[in-house]
Write an enzyme that holds these catalytic residues in place. Structure first.
Site, PDB file in Angstrom:
ATOM      1  N   TYR A  50       9.650   0.392  14.049  1.00  0.00           N
ATOM      2  CA  TYR A  50       8.315   0.546  13.469  1.00  0.00           C
ATOM      3  C   TYR A  50       7.685  -0.838  13.350  1.00  0.00           C
ATOM      4  O   TYR A  50       8.385  -1.829  13.166  1.00  0.00           O
ATOM      5  CB  TYR A  50       8.390   1.209  12.085  1.00  0.00           C
ATOM      6  CG  TYR A  50       8.748   2.680  12.128  1.00  0.00           C
ATOM      7  CD1 TYR A  50      10.042   3.083  12.446  1.00  0.00           C
ATOM      8  CD2 TYR A  50       7.811   3.659  11.844  1.00  0.00           C
ATOM      9  CE1 TYR A  50      10.378   4.424  12.485  1.00  0.00           C
ATOM     10  CE2 TYR A  50       8.144   5.012  11.875  1.00  0.00           C
ATOM     11  CZ  TYR A  50       9.425   5.391  12.199  1.00  0.00           C
ATOM     12  OH  TYR A  50       9.759   6.723  12.234  1.00  0.00           O
ATOM     13  N   GLU A  51       6.365  -0.893  13.417  1.00  0.00           N
ATOM     14  CA  GLU A  51       5.702  -2.193  13.513  1.00  0.00           C
ATOM     15  C   GLU A  51       5.831  -3.047  12.252  1.00  0.00           C
ATOM     16  O   GLU A  51       5.524  -4.228  12.275  1.00  0.00           O
ATOM     17  CB  GLU A  51       4.235  -2.024  13.910  1.00  0.00           C
ATOM     18  CG  GLU A  51       3.400  -1.315  12.864  1.00  0.00           C
ATOM     19  CD  GLU A  51       2.037  -0.895  13.414  1.00  0.00           C
ATOM     20  OE1 GLU A  51       1.840  -0.929  14.630  1.00  0.00           O
ATOM     21  OE2 GLU A  51       1.187  -0.528  12.586  1.00  0.00           O
ATOM     22  N   SER A  52       6.312  -2.456  11.175  1.00  0.00           N
ATOM     23  CA  SER A  52       6.546  -3.250   9.968  1.00  0.00           C
ATOM     24  C   SER A  52       7.739  -4.180  10.150  1.00  0.00           C
ATOM     25  O   SER A  52       8.037  -4.979   9.260  1.00  0.00           O
ATOM     26  CB  SER A  52       6.796  -2.323   8.777  1.00  0.00           C
ATOM     27  OG  SER A  52       7.841  -1.410   9.077  1.00  0.00           O
TER      28      SER A  52
END
Lengths: 257, 286
Positions: A50-52
């Protein structure tokens, strides 16, 4: 056979597209449900990112946001966001990007920016987030979107992330070496790009869906592959895992209140 | 050297009308208490930078603190629209809001370039999209070695960065862990900074040799505000309150209900109100 909803068919069909060896950059919402369904059913080895910054995360419930604590706690490791975009995405470490959108055209270009003119929008949408670079840096792209005349449009109001641009070799001409959208999974059918024109073309129709229904929910003249399959209906097991996942998510989100 | 002050004092000293302010925290550790303090102190004409404007900027925009927003994703994560942001862009309420729109990759690169003291960020981005048509700050450079055309945007160099972290020690060193976002980069890119923390401790205690720490000499002001990231979360302390995000949709939809909520929960309260949300989850913190 078990009853199921079109949205469930869509999520399950999307999950089937992922395999154990894939490294998948996951968008929030439907892509996240599909990717985790794959991980919890036929593809336990799939790597979800996930981009986090969470690498190889294994959430037990679906995150509401892209950076829920659950994603971090169940990840192999978590890196800072600049590293995520520079080393992992731009560095070419991700094989599949899983996207959704507000508007899509027949070449699978996406708009998540604005409906109407940019300076005087009818609807101001959230914007691109990670999508503009996910669309060009991942090996290939899967898109999951429910069909409708307002979302499957002839012309996008804004190009937030590209698919096959104007079709043909127009994507490659921009100097982009990745494949772009190879699958579009909807609540009615599966689309793949035509090998020459790159127009998204129906290759499989979900059970009980008619060609008329697909056309009525698409803003361009839909094309079909020479051989169109019928999508296998959800299995009992697929539905069970998906519904468990949603029920678990609802329970945990209720408890957090 | 970091000065340990109250949040009200820190905001008074560090944030001026007209400043460019970056309040960061990627879903995690969002400095909500500091956002409320800036609203209470009535700052105006701010240029707000943030990857994901989120509820914190919905509130600042709706209260008329911002003239301009630099961002890459302006939604309520997993819920839908930011209604105050939309009202400002679509209808100019409470006044017109200028926007400079980027992608996440661009924003992350721009913070990193700012922290690295570079004038611009260079990356492979925006190819084939319409962003450059609406944002003149998106340009390109040619790689002098390969000839490849790459995207270039100005580095972020905010006047003030505001972040929330788990802990600081008495010398003002700041430690953060979990989803790190671009907080470290934002502080190092900024001229001034405010860090709110869950707690100020005597010593960080046992930690990874590679723990993420901003040394006190890189930080402007530290203020202890337990619960200060609510309704976002602080890993090891309290979880994200997903229901608050869902309820914000109804609160923020209409101007009147938004203003009433802000009056009761922000204008008539202080940073100490956040303490009600503070917790320490022992298992995760140890």
């Amino acid at each position: 056979m078990t009853d199921y909803k079109p949205n469930e068919m869509m999520t399950i069909a999307a999950a089937r597209a992922l395999g154990n060896d894939d490294v998948c950059f996951v968008g929030i919402g439907m892509p996240s449900a599909a990717a985790n369904l794959a991980r919890l059913s036929h593809a336990p080895g799939v790597t979800l990112i996930y981009e986090s910054g969470t690498l190889a995360t294994k959430p037990t419930v679906l995150p509401l946001s892209i950076g829920d604590g659950e994603l971090c706690e169940t990840a192999l490791t978590t890196v800072a966001v600049p590293e995520m975009f520079r080393y992992w995405l731009q560095g070419g470490r991700i094989s599949i990007g899983f996207l959704g959108g507000a508007q899509i055209d027949k070449y699978a270009n996406l708009n998540t920016t604005v409906v109407g003119p940019y300076d005087k929008p009818k609807v101001r949408l959230p914007g691109g987030g990670g999508a503009p670079e996910i669309a060009t840096s991942c090996g290939e792209i899967f898109i999951i979107m429910a069909q409708g005349k307002r979302s499957f449009v002839e012309k996008l109001d804004f190009v937030t992330s590209i698919g096959h641009v104007q079709g043909g070799d127009s994507r490659a001409k921009l100097g982009i070496k990745t494949k772009g959208p190879t699958r579009l999974i909807t609540d009615l059918a599966l689309f793949e790009p035509d090998p020459q024109t790159k127009e998204m073309t129906v290759v499989s129709i979900h059970p009980g869906v008619t060609r008329e229904q697909i056309q009525d929910n698409t803003g361009w003249q839909v094309r079909y592959a020479a051989k169109v399959a019928q999508t296998l209906p959800p299995t009992v097991r697929e539905l069970e895992v998906l519904r468990d996942l949603h029920a678990r998510t609802a329970r945990v989100q209720g408890e957090a209140a | 050297m970091a000065r340990i002050l109250s949040l009200a004092e820190a905001v008074k000293e560090a944030v001026c009308d007209g400043d460019t302010v970056a309040m960061e925290g990627f879903t995690h550790l969002i400095p909500h208490a500091a956002g409320h303090e800036i609203i209470r102190q009535g700052r105006k004409h701010l240029t707000l930078i943030r990857m994901t404007p989120d509820l914190i900027y919905d509130q600042l925009i709706g209260m008329g603190c911002a003239d301009k927003l630099v961002f890459s994703w302006g939604g309520n994560p997993g819920v839908g629209s930011l209604h105050r942001f939309r009202d400002a862009v679509e209808n100019g309420w409470p006044h017109k809001l200028a926007i400079e729109e980027h992608s996440h990759a661009a924003m992350a690169n721009a913070y990193e370039a700012g922290a690295a003291g570079l004038p611009c960020a260079i990356f492979r981005g925006y190819r084939g999209t319409d962003f450059h048509k609406v944002n003149p700050n998106i340009r390109s450079v040619k790689c002098p070695f390969t000839g490849e055309e790459l995207a270039a945007i100005p580095a972020h160099r905010p006047d003030v960065a505001v972040i929330h972290a788990q802990r600081a020690d008495k010398a003002g060193n700041v430690m953060l862990e979990g989803v790190l976002g671009v907080q470290k980069e934002a502080v190092l890119a900024a001229k001034r900074s405010i860090v709110t923390v869950e707690e100020i401790v005597d010593d960080f205690g046992p930690r990874s040799l590679n723990a993420v720490i901003l040394p006190g000499w890189t930080v402007g002001y530290v203020a202890e505000v337990p619960g200060g990231a609510f309704p976002s979360y602080a890993q090891g302390y309290y979880p994200r309150n997903n229901n608050f995000y869902k309820e914000w949709d109804a609160v923020s939809r209409e101007r009147d209900s938004f203003l009433a909520w802000m009056k009761t929960n922000v204008l008539e309260k202080g940073p100490e109100a956040f303490a009600a949300h503070a917790r320490k989850l022992r298992a995760a913190a140890e």
